[in-house]
Design an enzyme around this catalytic site. Structure first.
Site, PDB file in Angstrom:
ATOM      1  N   HIS A 104      14.658  50.168  43.185  1.00 13.07           N
ATOM      2  CA  HIS A 104      16.108  49.996  43.107  1.00 13.07           C
ATOM      3  C   HIS A 104      16.813  51.119  43.856  1.00 13.07           C
ATOM      4  O   HIS A 104      17.829  50.911  44.490  1.00 13.07           O
ATOM      5  CB  HIS A 104      16.585  49.978  41.647  1.00 13.07           C
ATOM      6  CG  HIS A 104      16.079  48.821  40.862  1.00 13.07           C
ATOM      7  ND1 HIS A 104      16.459  47.519  41.100  1.00 13.07           N
ATOM      8  CD2 HIS A 104      15.205  48.763  39.829  1.00 13.07           C
ATOM      9  CE1 HIS A 104      15.853  46.715  40.249  1.00 13.07           C
ATOM     10  NE2 HIS A 104      15.086  47.451  39.467  1.00 13.07           N
ATOM     11  N   HIS A 155      24.641  60.079  39.954  1.00 14.33           N
ATOM     12  CA  HIS A 155      24.649  60.083  38.496  1.00 14.33           C
ATOM     13  C   HIS A 155      23.549  61.016  38.008  1.00 14.33           C
ATOM     14  O   HIS A 155      22.380  60.842  38.367  1.00 14.33           O
ATOM     15  CB  HIS A 155      24.376  58.680  37.940  1.00 14.33           C
ATOM     16  CG  HIS A 155      25.479  57.703  38.183  1.00 14.33           C
ATOM     17  ND1 HIS A 155      25.322  56.347  37.987  1.00 14.33           N
ATOM     18  CD2 HIS A 155      26.754  57.883  38.598  1.00 14.33           C
ATOM     19  CE1 HIS A 155      26.464  55.735  38.280  1.00 14.33           C
ATOM     20  NE2 HIS A 155      27.333  56.649  38.643  1.00 14.33           N
ATOM     21  N   THR A 237      23.556  49.162  34.710  1.00 14.42           N
ATOM     22  CA  THR A 237      22.575  48.116  35.020  1.00 14.42           C
ATOM     23  C   THR A 237      21.836  47.759  33.730  1.00 14.42           C
ATOM     24  O   THR A 237      21.918  48.486  32.734  1.00 14.42           O
ATOM     25  CB  THR A 237      21.566  48.594  36.077  1.00 14.42           C
ATOM     26  OG1 THR A 237      20.873  49.742  35.587  1.00 14.42           O
ATOM     27  CG2 THR A 237      22.273  48.937  37.380  1.00 14.42           C
TER      28      THR A 237
END
Length: 272
Positions: A104, A155, A237
């Site tokens: 990802h 993040h 997510t």
């Protein structure tokens, strides 16, 4: 400019999204996504089926779903918020860190000796950091400000130290705290980021990982940690647990065009 005018200016610069609060700056020295933080969760989701996430992960349809568009007309100034204070972020080169392409994005796993020790109601231990660079249909950062999407967003994920692990904290209200900052293109290389970017070629393929030398993780965040926007939300997510205390810094991070291009590469997030 008088004191009252300065205060009004402060309020204007502190405004941001629903229900977002803002930290007043203190006059002191300034000191992608990847999957949801926390091991053991499913990874069969994709950004291409985002509208179907709540079918398999009900929390993705929750009322506190992140990310949000920070609307500067609908924010509240909160004088009780204090500057974010970090501890243990300057890692020695002899300490190794695992950099992983999890299909990802690129994730840097962090030791829990890195902590948030001020600016939140609890002490939070670090778990990992990752980046968001958007997709072809929706390029850029996850969060927006007044509808504006930035080229990227970092993040840094932490979990409440009252819990023994991130797996225990991830489902609890306030169990996670994420420090977020927007990335923009600037004229010069960002030396702090180069420590990480130098190793990206080693994890181009999904599933690859490499051990890299420790460095000053603090250099990946803005210099100013006393101006930010705060709201309670969720993982962005799946599984989208509504357990995240979000801190979004006002000050953006500047990377050179070459540096931005080296990360904003579909090889690092093939499912976007």
């Amino acid at each position: 400019m008088g004191p009252q005018d300065q205060y009004l200016l402060l309020l204007l610069t502190c405004l941001l999204g629903p229900p977002v609060r803002c930290e007043e700056p203190h006059h002191q020295e300034e000191e992608s996504q990847g999957p949801s933080p926390g091991p053991g969760h499913h990874h069969h989701w994709s950004y291409t089926d985002i509208l179907e996430w709540d079918t398999d992960y009900p929390d993705c349809g929750g009322a506190a779903q992140s990310p949000i568009n920070v609307d500067t007309q609908n924010t509240t100034f909160d004088p009780q918020l204090r500057p974010i204070q970090l501890s243990g972020y300057d890692l020695a080169p002899g300490e190794t860190l695992e950099l992983e392409n999890n299909k990802h994005t690129v994730v840097l796993k962090l030791p829990d000796s890195l902590k948030i020790v001020g600016g939140l109601p609890h002490i939070y231990r670090a778990a990992q950091l990752h980046f968001h660079w958007g997709s072809d249909s929706s390029p850029g950062s996850e969060h927006m400000v007044n509808g504006h999407r930035f080229p990227g967003e970092i993040h840094v994920v932490h979990y409440n130290s009252e819990y023994k692990s991130i797996d225990k904290a991830i489902t609890q209200p306030g169990g996670l705290a994420v420090l977020a900052a927007f990335i923009e293109e600037g004229p010069d290389d960002n030396a702090g980021y180069q420590h990480l970017l130098d190793h990206l070629d080693e994890v181009k393929e999904g599933g690859n990982s490499v051990e890299i030398p420790g460095f000053d993780i603090r250099g990946l965040l803005p210099q100013q940690l006393d101006r930010y926007f705060r709201y309670n939300g969720s993982l962005t997510t799946p599984p989208c647990f509504q357990s995240v205390n979000w801190t979004i810094f006002n000050q953006t991070l500047l990377l050179s065009a070459k540096q931005v291009g080296s990360v904003d590469n579909p090889e690092y997030h093939p499912d976007l």
